[in-house]
Write a protein that holds these residues in place. Structure first.
Motif, mmCIF file in Angstrom:
data_model
loop_
_atom_site.group_PDB
_atom_site.id
_atom_site.type_symbol
_atom_site.label_atom_id
_atom_site.label_comp_id
_atom_site.label_asym_id
_atom_site.label_seq_id
_atom_site.Cartn_x
_atom_site.Cartn_y
_atom_site.Cartn_z
ATOM 1 N N ALA A 1 32.954 43.906 42.765
ATOM 2 C CA ALA A 1 34.179 43.092 42.848
ATOM 3 C C ALA A 1 34.263 42.391 44.194
ATOM 4 C CB ALA A 1 35.406 43.965 42.607
ATOM 5 N N ASP A 2 33.992 43.111 45.270
ATOM 6 C CA ASP A 2 34.045 42.499 46.599
ATOM 7 C C ASP A 2 32.972 41.428 46.746
ATOM 8 O OD1 ASP A 2 36.129 44.204 47.152
ATOM 9 O OD2 ASP A 2 35.002 45.473 48.526
ATOM 10 N N GLY A 3 31.794 41.690 46.210
ATOM 11 C CA GLY A 3 30.733 40.687 46.265
ATOM 12 C C GLY A 3 31.075 39.445 45.471
ATOM 13 N N LEU A 4 31.770 39.615 44.351
ATOM 14 C CA LEU A 4 32.151 38.459 43.539
ATOM 15 C C LEU A 4 33.188 37.596 44.237
ATOM 16 C CD1 LEU A 4 32.128 40.063 40.014
ATOM 17 C CD2 LEU A 4 30.679 38.205 40.819
ATOM 18 N N TRP A 5 34.186 38.220 44.885
ATOM 19 C CA TRP A 5 35.165 37.361 45.565
ATOM 20 C C TRP A 5 34.521 36.649 46.743
ATOM 21 C CZ3 TRP A 5 36.290 37.844 50.612
ATOM 22 C CH2 TRP A 5 36.346 39.090 51.223
ATOM 23 N N MET A 6 33.588 37.324 47.408
ATOM 24 C CA MET A 6 32.913 36.664 48.531
ATOM 25 C C MET A 6 32.050 35.506 48.028
ATOM 26 S SD MET A 6 30.641 38.184 51.634
ATOM 27 C CE MET A 6 32.035 39.038 52.319
ATOM 28 N N HIS A 7 31.352 35.710 46.931
ATOM 29 C CA HIS A 7 30.554 34.631 46.343
ATOM 30 C C HIS A 7 31.447 33.440 46.009
ATOM 31 C CE1 HIS A 7 27.768 32.449 43.780
ATOM 32 N NE2 HIS A 7 28.734 32.398 42.887
ATOM 33 N N GLU A 8 32.578 33.699 45.387
ATOM 34 C CA GLU A 8 33.486 32.618 45.003
ATOM 35 C C GLU A 8 34.043 31.906 46.235
ATOM 36 O OE1 GLU A 8 34.353 31.531 41.705
ATOM 37 O OE2 GLU A 8 32.553 32.700 41.332
ATOM 38 N N ALA A 9 34.306 32.632 47.297
ATOM 39 C CA ALA A 9 34.857 32.021 48.508
ATOM 40 C C ALA A 9 33.839 31.160 49.231
ATOM 41 C CB ALA A 9 35.377 33.110 49.450
ATOM 42 N N LEU A 10 32.579 31.534 49.156
ATOM 43 C CA LEU A 10 31.545 30.852 49.929
ATOM 44 C C LEU A 10 30.731 29.828 49.149
ATOM 45 C CD1 LEU A 10 30.122 33.910 51.884
ATOM 46 C CD2 LEU A 10 31.612 32.111 52.771
ATOM 47 N N SER A 11 30.755 29.907 47.850
ATOM 48 C CA SER A 11 29.836 29.117 47.042
ATOM 49 C C SER A 11 30.386 27.743 46.680
ATOM 50 C CB SER A 11 29.523 29.874 45.749
ATOM 51 O OG SER A 11 28.671 29.106 44.938
ATOM 52 N N ASP A 12 29.497 26.770 46.703
ATOM 53 C CA ASP A 12 29.832 25.449 46.176
ATOM 54 C C ASP A 12 29.614 25.411 44.669
ATOM 55 O OD1 ASP A 12 30.520 24.419 48.652
ATOM 56 O OD2 ASP A 12 28.496 23.676 49.063
ATOM 57 N N GLN A 13 28.981 26.445 44.135
ATOM 58 C CA GLN A 13 28.721 26.530 42.704
ATOM 59 C C GLN A 13 29.283 27.849 42.180
ATOM 60 O OE1 GLN A 13 24.479 26.098 42.492
ATOM 61 N NE2 GLN A 13 24.606 23.879 42.562
ATOM 62 N N PRO A 14 30.598 27.893 41.941
ATOM 63 C CA PRO A 14 31.194 29.142 41.466
ATOM 64 C C PRO A 14 30.689 29.502 40.076
ATOM 65 C CG PRO A 14 32.796 27.360 41.407
ATOM 66 C CD PRO A 14 31.563 26.823 42.068
ATOM 67 N N LEU A 15 30.818 30.766 39.742
ATOM 68 C CA LEU A 15 30.444 31.231 38.411
ATOM 69 C C LEU A 15 31.392 30.629 37.383
ATOM 70 C CD1 LEU A 15 29.956 35.011 39.245
ATOM 71 C CD2 LEU A 15 28.164 33.298 38.938
ATOM 72 N N SER A 16 30.913 30.468 36.178
ATOM 73 C CA SER A 16 31.775 29.949 35.120
ATOM 74 C C SER A 16 32.843 30.992 34.795
ATOM 75 C CB SER A 16 30.960 29.639 33.867
ATOM 76 O OG SER A 16 30.555 30.842 33.236
ATOM 77 N N PRO A 17 33.973 30.553 34.274
ATOM 78 C CA PRO A 17 35.012 31.523 33.884
ATOM 79 C C PRO A 17 34.504 32.549 32.871
ATOM 80 C CG PRO A 17 35.904 29.302 33.902
ATOM 81 C CD PRO A 17 34.420 29.175 34.105
ATOM 82 N N GLU A 18 33.613 32.116 31.996
ATOM 83 C CA GLU A 18 33.080 33.038 30.995
ATOM 84 C C GLU A 18 32.240 34.141 31.642
ATOM 85 O OE1 GLU A 18 32.530 29.635 30.841
ATOM 86 O OE2 GLU A 18 34.105 29.201 29.377
ATOM 87 N N VAL A 19 31.408 33.768 32.609
ATOM 88 C CA VAL A 19 30.569 34.755 33.293
ATOM 89 C C VAL A 19 31.441 35.703 34.106
ATOM 90 C CG1 VAL A 19 28.803 35.079 35.083
ATOM 91 C CG2 VAL A 19 28.490 33.343 33.311
ATOM 92 N N ARG A 20 32.432 35.171 34.839
ATOM 93 C CA ARG A 20 33.344 36.044 35.598
ATOM 94 C C ARG A 20 34.054 37.020 34.665
ATOM 95 N NH1 ARG A 20 34.967 31.329 38.030
ATOM 96 N NH2 ARG A 20 37.066 31.560 37.198
#
Length: 174
Positions: A142-161
């Motif tokens: 969970a912590d890694g996912l929020w960090m990825h979303e905060a830093l990434s220019d290519q966020p995960l799709s809503p379906e993948v999240r």
């Protein structure tokens, strides 16, 4: 109203864009109107961190259907995972990431995180305690996912999240 305006500024342009002028323009107020409530940018940011951490706490309670005090460990962790992976806005994530380097900004976030997903001491986790292993994996994911979303220019799709959140919330092996 002011803190919501500051959040919209962050959503659009990041934390560094939060100035008295940008928040005043967003809120439809004067610079002096903002400074009346928040004499310094630091006080504005501190209030913003507290406001957003409180919003996350309330969202986790709605997600769990009960307060952290009433929820089981699994219910709390499931709510934490779902909020981190499905509900967090880019502004919240950028603000949280900014908080990491400032202990007084991180304090309200840490309080909420520890209430909903208490950290597991990695040194105390053993294969003989699968519950501790699972809690550690879920928190790291969970912590890694929020960090990825905060830093990434290519966020995960809503379906993948949503799929990741469901896997973690149901304790399905990844």
């Amino acid at each position: 109203m002011i803190l919501d305006a500051a959040t919209r500024v962050i959503q659009r342009a990041g934390v560094t864009a939060v100035t008295f002028d940008s928040v005043a323009a967003e809120a439809g107020l004067t610079r002096g109107g903002i400074m009346y409530h928040f004499p310094s940018r630091e006080e504005l940011l501190t209030a913003l961190h507290e406001h957003e951490a409180d919003a996350w706490d309330a969202l986790m309670a709605r997600t769990a259907g009960k307060s952290a005090d009433e929820a089981t460990v699994d219910e709390r962790l499931s709510a934490y995972v779902r909020v981190c992976t499905e509900s967090a806005t880019r502004a919240e994530l950028q603000l949280l990431l900014e908080a990491v380097s400032t202990p007084e900004h991180m304090s309200p976030w840490t309080s909420v995180m520890n209430r909903w997903a208490p950290p597991v001491d990695p040194a105390a986790v053993t294969q003989e305690d699968p519950e501790a292993v699972w809690r550690l994996v879920a928190r790291l994911a969970a912590d890694g996912l929020w960090m990825h979303e905060a830093l990434s220019d290519q966020p995960l799709s809503p379906e993948v999240r949503a799929t990741i959140a469901e896997l973690l919330a149901r304790r399905t092996p990844l």
